[in-house]
Design an enzyme around this catalytic site. Sequence first.
Site, PDB file in Angstrom:
ATOM      1  N   THR A   1       0.734  -1.183  -0.006  1.00  0.00           N
ATOM      2  CA  THR A   1      -0.030   0.045  -0.226  1.00  0.00           C
ATOM      3  C   THR A   1       0.950   1.211  -0.222  1.00  0.00           C
ATOM      4  O   THR A   1       1.648   1.261   0.795  1.00  0.00           O
ATOM      5  CB  THR A   1      -1.056  -0.034   1.195  1.00  0.00           C
ATOM      6  OG1 THR A   1      -1.452   0.925   1.141  1.00  0.00           O
ATOM      7  CG2 THR A   1      -0.360  -0.203   2.652  1.00  0.00           C
ATOM      8  N   HIS A   2       0.509   2.318  -0.883  1.00  0.00           N
ATOM      9  CA  HIS A   2       1.475   3.559  -1.127  1.00  0.00           C
ATOM     10  C   HIS A   2       0.537   4.620  -0.851  1.00  0.00           C
ATOM     11  O   HIS A   2      -0.515   4.636  -1.412  1.00  0.00           O
ATOM     12  CB  HIS A   2       2.045   3.400  -2.349  1.00  0.00           C
ATOM     13  CG  HIS A   2       2.865   4.406  -2.743  1.00  0.00           C
ATOM     14  ND1 HIS A   2       4.184   4.487  -2.096  1.00  0.00           N
ATOM     15  CD2 HIS A   2       2.836   5.724  -3.445  1.00  0.00           C
ATOM     16  CE1 HIS A   2       4.564   5.742  -2.475  1.00  0.00           C
ATOM     17  NE2 HIS A   2       3.793   6.313  -3.229  1.00  0.00           N
TER      18      HIS A   2
ATOM     19  N   ASP B   1       6.565  -5.636  -7.684  1.00  0.00           N
ATOM     20  CA  ASP B   1       7.624  -6.152  -8.506  1.00  0.00           C
ATOM     21  C   ASP B   1       8.880  -5.492  -8.327  1.00  0.00           C
ATOM     22  O   ASP B   1       9.129  -5.024  -7.068  1.00  0.00           O
ATOM     23  CB  ASP B   1       6.964  -5.765  -9.934  1.00  0.00           C
ATOM     24  CG  ASP B   1       7.131  -4.224 -10.399  1.00  0.00           C
ATOM     25  OD1 ASP B   1       7.881  -3.654  -9.544  1.00  0.00           O
ATOM     26  OD2 ASP B   1       6.881  -3.868 -11.636  1.00  0.00           O
TER      27      ASP B   1
HETATM   28  C1  GRF Z   1       1.125   4.092   5.065  1.00  0.00           C
HETATM   29  O1  GRF Z   1       0.614   5.360   4.746  1.00  0.00           O
HETATM   30  C2  GRF Z   1       1.886   3.634   3.947  1.00  0.00           C
HETATM   31  O2  GRF Z   1       1.210   3.645   2.847  1.00  0.00           O
HETATM   32  C3  GRF Z   1       3.119   4.325   4.325  1.00  0.00           C
HETATM   33  O3  GRF Z   1       3.497   4.401   5.335  1.00  0.00           O
HETATM   34  C4  GRF Z   1       2.177   4.182   6.338  1.00  0.00           C
HETATM   35  C5  GRF Z   1       1.927   3.298   7.240  1.00  0.00           C
HETATM   36  O4  GRF Z   1       1.266   3.538   8.289  1.00  0.00           O
HETATM   37  N1  GRF Z   1       4.265   3.501   3.258  1.00  0.00           N
HETATM   38  P1  GRF Z   1       0.718   2.444   9.346  1.00  0.00           P
HETATM   39  O5  GRF Z   1       2.475   1.871   9.810  1.00  0.00           O
HETATM   40  O6  GRF Z   1       0.326   1.360   8.718  1.00  0.00           O
HETATM   41  O7  GRF Z   1       0.145   3.127  10.350  1.00  0.00           O
END
Ligand code: GRF
Length: 221
Positions: A129-130, A162
């Site tokens: 997730t980004h 990937d």
């Molecule tokens: C999320 O926004 C994720 O996409 C990014 O860092 C954050 C992580 O949040 N890479 P958490 O640790 O799940 O609270």
Amino acid sequence: MASSSAPVPSVPSDPSGGPARVVVLVSGSGTNLQALLDAIAEQGSEAYGVEIVAVGADRDGITGLQRAESARIPTFVRRVKDYDSRADWDAALTDATAAYEPDLVVSAGFMKILGKEFLARFGGRTVNTHPALLPSFPGAHGVRDALAYGAKVTGCTVHFVDDGVDTGPIIAQRVVEVRDEDDESALHERIKDVERSLLVEVVGRLARHGYRIEGRKVRIS
Ligand code: GRF
């Protein structure tokens, strides 16, 4: 994985075989992990289609690991600095993950690039997730970069991993408006609100329905 040589798994491999086994990787506060744990607690593993079998991290002492421990889920930590090379760390992370025989791996705020061995083993079944609308603003500072660029909308992307940085096939995205008064932290919190519910929705759908990756297109059955 985007490469055509990648395995194209069908998850769950046996729809009658119970919930998909999921390993979640974290590096920080773990609120995305918590959202998955809450979905399982509220809906039940069978109905939601997911069982979190372990949580892995690249560092100690983070809230993400505490959340796993509170939910009585096994944890493992593999720190880069404990290995002679990045490749050795990658092999150790791969082995630790493989020990739990996951159907899916979810990188939920895991702040390391997954290496060759990990992707050889779990490519096509690792979801990240980004906090931006890929392909815009990849990398570790997606929120900051969108804000600095002056984007009027940003959001979040759930995608397969990937061998590039945030370049894998996109599964789902949601838009979040940028406000004039936003700083990085306020914008990131609003994105994370949306991101958590998107991740819960996507992981559940992948697990319950199975999917195919056709080039850059992800088809959920
Ligand atoms: C999320 O926004 C994720 O996409 C990014 O860092 C954050 C992580 O949040 N890479 P958490 O640790 O799940 O609270």
